[in-house]
Structures are given as C-alpha cells and as structure tokens.
Design an enzyme around this catalytic site. Structure first.
Site, short mmCIF file in Angstrom:
data_model
loop_
_atom_site.label_atom_id
_atom_site.label_comp_id
_atom_site.label_asym_id
_atom_site.label_seq_id
_atom_site.Cartn_x
_atom_site.Cartn_y
_atom_site.Cartn_z
N MET A 178 -4.47 -6.65 -6.95
CA MET A 178 -4.02 -7.79 -7.74
C MET A 178 -5.15 -8.77 -8.10
SD MET A 178 -0.96 -6.97 -8.26
CE MET A 178 0.35 -5.92 -7.61
N HIS B 109 0.06 1.49 -13.24
CA HIS B 109 0.83 0.34 -13.72
C HIS B 109 2.31 0.73 -13.78
CE1 HIS B 109 1.57 -3.45 -15.70
NE2 HIS B 109 2.37 -2.79 -16.52
N GLY C 125 0.78 -1.23 0.00
CA GLY C 125 0.00 0.00 0.00
C GLY C 125 0.81 1.28 0.00
N THR C 126 2.00 1.26 -0.65
CA THR C 126 2.76 2.52 -0.69
C THR C 126 2.06 3.55 -1.58
OG1 THR C 126 4.21 1.84 -2.50
CG2 THR C 126 4.95 1.34 -0.28
N ASN D 64 -6.14 3.09 -12.68
CA ASN D 64 -5.14 2.09 -12.27
C ASN D 64 -3.75 2.68 -12.45
OD1 ASN D 64 -4.08 -0.52 -11.55
ND2 ASN D 64 -3.61 -0.84 -13.73
#
Ligand code: GAR
Length: 203
Positions: free
Chosen positions: A94, A113, A15-16, A111
C-alpha cells in the site's frame, strides 16, 4: 540447472496473496522462482508472520521514517541489491512507488489489483475501497488483474485477468473474499511463474 529467479514480495497487511505464493512454491506451481525476501511497509503486518513461518527472510521499511521519497526508495533498492532480487511482486503493498523506483525495474515489478482494470483502479482505489466502488456502481462482474508496474498507478501492461461474479446482497467484505478466492490467489502465482520462467531463460 538454471538458477531460480529471485523474488521479493512486497506486502503491507494480512498477506493472503503472499500465502498463495508460498503455497504455490510448495506445490510446484511456482517453480522457476524462489521467494527470497518479504518486504513490508508496516512492522505489524501479519504477512511478516507468514514469512517467518516459512523461514523466508523479511525486512520492514517504513516510508515515514525517511526524510524523502528518494531516501526511502534508495533504501528499498539497497535491500533488493543485497538479496540479489530479480523480480518484485507487489501483493497488497500500500505504499506509493515513484517513477524513480519503477523505472529502475522495467518489466520486473508485478502487481495484483482486485478489479478488472481499467475499472475501479488508479489513485485512491486499493483494498476494500475497490469493492465498495464496484458495488456502488452496480457492476455484475468484477475480478482481478495482474499487471506490470510502471509510473502510471495501475497503468502498466496487463498480464492476466480473471472475472468474478457480483452477487445480490454482496457486501464489500464478501465480494473481496470471493475475488481473492476465485481470482487473486490463482492468478498471482500463475503470473509470477510465467514471468519468473521468462526471466530465468533470459527472455
Ligand atoms: C488484495 O485484495 C490486493 O489485491 C489488494 O489488497 C489486498 C491485499 O490483501 N491490492 C490493492 O488494492 C492494490 N491496489 P492481502 O494482504 O491479504 O494479500
């Protein structure tokens, strides 16, 4: 005053990126939206501790506890409705979301990526695997991408990208950290603010 866009951050691990969003909320970089919910696919995710430390409500929804993808996504939708969520941010989430889910929130799912899409993305490219692939290919520049989520894995409209150098002797772990520090933690709050602001104004 305009109502803030209510944001749910979906997480699975450390959770960074969630932390970057929480920090951005505190510093005012994220001001058009508020993080109203953290939803984890994993009960042991450290991201849940980060949510608790910031008094953000959280929920855990585990795919394998449901008989079907449809039941799983129905539960996700129910929680999002309960919290009156306007915008979903996938921050290291994920678990796969089907078209049935993504089509219900058009241009309302973001999102992050960890590569410059269309390189090293799509099915099977997540987390450290993305950086392993970039190093194996030998690219000299990689980076991160924030995009809207649609039914194609990593295939939705690109909102922001930032390039990061690959350096000699990089390991996947070293490269991952540089991409996070130089790109992800900056890009995700900025893109989230941009979309939250547009939604707030009803654009
Ligand atoms: C981040 O590098 C994120 O870009 C990546 O997983 C990591 C999660 O870290 N996401 C993907 O690979 C999605 N395909 P975090 O839990 O510390 O934010």
């Amino acid at each position: 005053m305009l109502k803030k866009t209510k944001i749910a951050v979906f997480v699975s691990g450390g959770g960074t990126n969630l932390q970057a969003l929480l920090d951005a909320q505190k510093s005012g970089i994220l001001q058009s939206g508020e993080i109203a919910l953290v939803l984890s696919s994993n009960a042991n995710a450290y991201a849940l501790t980060r949510a608790a430390e910031h008094s953000v409500p959280s929920a855990v929804v585990v795919r394998k506890e449901f008989a079907s993808q449809q039941d799983y996504e129905q539960q996700l939708k129910q929680i999002l409705t309960e919290y009156d969520i306007d915008l979903i941010v996938l921050a290291g989430f994920m678990s796969i979301l089907s078209e049935n889910f993504t089509a219900a929130y058009p241009k309302r799912i973001l999102n992050i990526h960890p590569s410059l899409i269309p390189a090293f993305c799509g099915k099977g490219y997540y987390g450290l695997k993305v950086h392993e692939a970039a190093l194996a290919y030998g690219v000299k520049v990689t980076g991160a991408t924030v995009h809207f989520v649609n039914e194609i894995p990593d295939g939705g409209e690109i909102l922001m990208q930032k390039a990061v150098d690959v350096l000699p002797n990089d390991t996947p772990e070293i490269l991952q950290k540089r991409v996070m520090e130089q790109a992800e933690w900056i890009l995700l709050p900025k893109a989230t603010e941009q979309v939250a602001k547009a939604l707030q104004k009803g654009i």
